[in-house]
Design an enzyme around this catalytic site. Structure first.
Site, PDB file in Angstrom:
ATOM      1  N   HIS A 232       0.824  -1.206   0.000  1.00 26.86           N
ATOM      2  CA  HIS A 232       0.000   0.000   0.000  1.00 26.86           C
ATOM      3  C   HIS A 232       0.862   1.262   0.000  1.00 26.86           C
ATOM      4  O   HIS A 232       0.489   2.280  -0.588  1.00 26.86           O
ATOM      5  CB  HIS A 232      -0.995   0.028   1.164  1.00 26.86           C
ATOM      6  CG  HIS A 232      -1.959   1.160   1.005  1.00 26.86           C
ATOM      7  ND1 HIS A 232      -3.029   1.105   0.131  1.00 26.86           N
ATOM      8  CD2 HIS A 232      -1.955   2.427   1.507  1.00 26.86           C
ATOM      9  CE1 HIS A 232      -3.651   2.268   0.138  1.00 26.86           C
ATOM     10  NE2 HIS A 232      -3.023   3.093   0.957  1.00 26.86           N
ATOM     11  N   ASP A 236       0.523   4.316  -2.562  1.00 30.86           N
ATOM     12  CA  ASP A 236       0.438   5.743  -2.208  1.00 30.86           C
ATOM     13  C   ASP A 236       1.536   6.559  -2.905  1.00 30.86           C
ATOM     14  O   ASP A 236       1.284   7.656  -3.406  1.00 30.86           O
ATOM     15  CB  ASP A 236       0.584   5.925  -0.691  1.00 30.86           C
ATOM     16  CG  ASP A 236      -0.709   5.667   0.066  1.00 30.86           C
ATOM     17  OD1 ASP A 236      -1.800   5.692  -0.549  1.00 30.86           O
ATOM     18  OD2 ASP A 236      -0.631   5.441   1.289  1.00 30.86           O
ATOM     19  N   HIS A 259       3.100  10.583   2.814  1.00 29.24           N
ATOM     20  CA  HIS A 259       2.589  11.499   1.787  1.00 29.24           C
ATOM     21  C   HIS A 259       3.409  12.783   1.663  1.00 29.24           C
ATOM     22  O   HIS A 259       3.665  13.261   0.567  1.00 29.24           O
ATOM     23  CB  HIS A 259       1.133  11.844   2.057  1.00 29.24           C
ATOM     24  CG  HIS A 259       0.222  10.687   1.832  1.00 29.24           C
ATOM     25  ND1 HIS A 259       0.153  10.032   0.618  1.00 29.24           N
ATOM     26  CD2 HIS A 259      -0.637  10.046   2.650  1.00 29.24           C
ATOM     27  CE1 HIS A 259      -0.713   9.038   0.718  1.00 29.24           C
ATOM     28  NE2 HIS A 259      -1.210   9.022   1.931  1.00 29.24           N
TER      29      HIS A 259
HETATM   30 ZN   LIG Z   1      -3.312   5.158   0.819  1.00 28.94          ZN
END
Ligand SMILES: [Zn+2]
Length: 293
Positions: A232, A236, A259
């Site tokens: 994952h 992202d 992020h």
């Molecule tokens: Zn995510």
């Protein structure tokens, strides 16, 4: 050689936002060759190009645009676009957050498949002339080394023993992406759930749209992969890299990214791209409002 592509026709997707808990309806629509990926908040009549300079905050998701007219949790749709090679897309949404769907990007790929893809011509992928490194607190580091294909090598190390250390290295082709990356779901820690909710986050989180990580076990069923968590993270990262605005190649080596650091890399790549003399022009002032459907 990479190809620009868009959808053959429009397709609708709807669902609840992970953080807002609000239901929203999305229309993914075809767009022209130099359009890029652009969000359109239909309730605010605001266009937001998916570019690093428009990425606002990164609190457990990537948000584009100014407060009041923003679109949140864009990274899973953008990741599907990177993975499938969809570079031109108008994303109409009637609220502040994209639906989380099942927490992975497979439902977005499914929507692309339903719509069908059309090629719009070849494009030279961008790779920097020399390695680029971005770093963050706590040993976070991402390096992009020039290469002719796109490969991601990601390592994570969580104190929670359910996740622990995981490392995976993959060449990102549409086939590899669909099989090995797209199904990996987002995850959250049961211990943080109440705090997140108190901060206005995770209000749409359910056992159906994220992996619920307890102190010593996954609380909601089986994982899709033993190392679903690092997969994952790759998902992202590919979503945040869409914010460069052009297809890129290179070997990305990431350690404990998130992020904010993914977007820092995207911003650096935007600078490199500008310095390389590439045209940064977009059709920013001429986005067409979606036709009434
Ligand atoms: Zn995510």
């Amino acid at each position: 050689m990479k190809f620009l592509s868009t959808l053959a026709r429009s397709v609708r997707v709807s669902g609840v936002g992970l953080h807002s808990g609000r239901r929203s309806e999305v229309v993914l629509a075809p767009a022209g060759p130099n359009h890029g990926i652009v969000f359109y908040r239909s309730d605010k009549d605001v266009f937001i190009p998916a570019l690093a300079e428009n990425a606002g905050h990164f609190d457990h998701a990537t948000t584009l645009g100014e407060r009041g007219g923003e679109v949140g949790t864009v990274e899973h749709l953008l990741s599907a676009a990177t993975g499938a090679g969809v570079s031109n897309l108008l994303v109409e949404v009637d609220g502040p957050e994209l639906p989380i769907l099942d927490g992975s990007s497979t439902p977005w790929l499914e929507a692309f498949r339903q719509a069908g893809l059309v090629r719009q011509g070849p494009v030279a992928a961008f790779t920097p002339a020399r390695p680029i490194v971005v770093t963050g607190a706590g040993g976070k580091r991402i390096e992009l080394k020039p290469a002719r294909e796109l490969r991601v090598s990601y390592s994570i190390d969580f104190p929670n023993p359910v996740i622990g250390r995981q490392t995976l290295s993959l060449v990102i082709s549409p086939e590899n992406y669909a099989r090995h990356v797209a199904p990996a779901r987002t995850f959250g820690f049961l211990a943080e759930y109440e705090t997140l909710k108190a901060h206005g986050l995770a209000r749409g989180a359910t056992a159906e749209n994220c992996i619920v990580v307890g102190d010593d076990r996954v609380e909601n069923g089986d994982l899709r992969f033993p190392d679903e968590f690092v997969r994952h993270k790759i998902l992202d990262l590919l979503g945040d890299l869409a914010l460069v605005g052009v297809p890129i190649t290179g070997h990305i080596v990431a350690t404990r990214g998130g992020h904010a650091l993914h977007a820092a890399l995207a911003r650096r790549l935007r600078e490199e791209l500008a310095a390389s003399g590439a045209s940064m022009e977009s059709e920013a002032l001429s986005y067409a409002r979606p036709q009434t459907r």
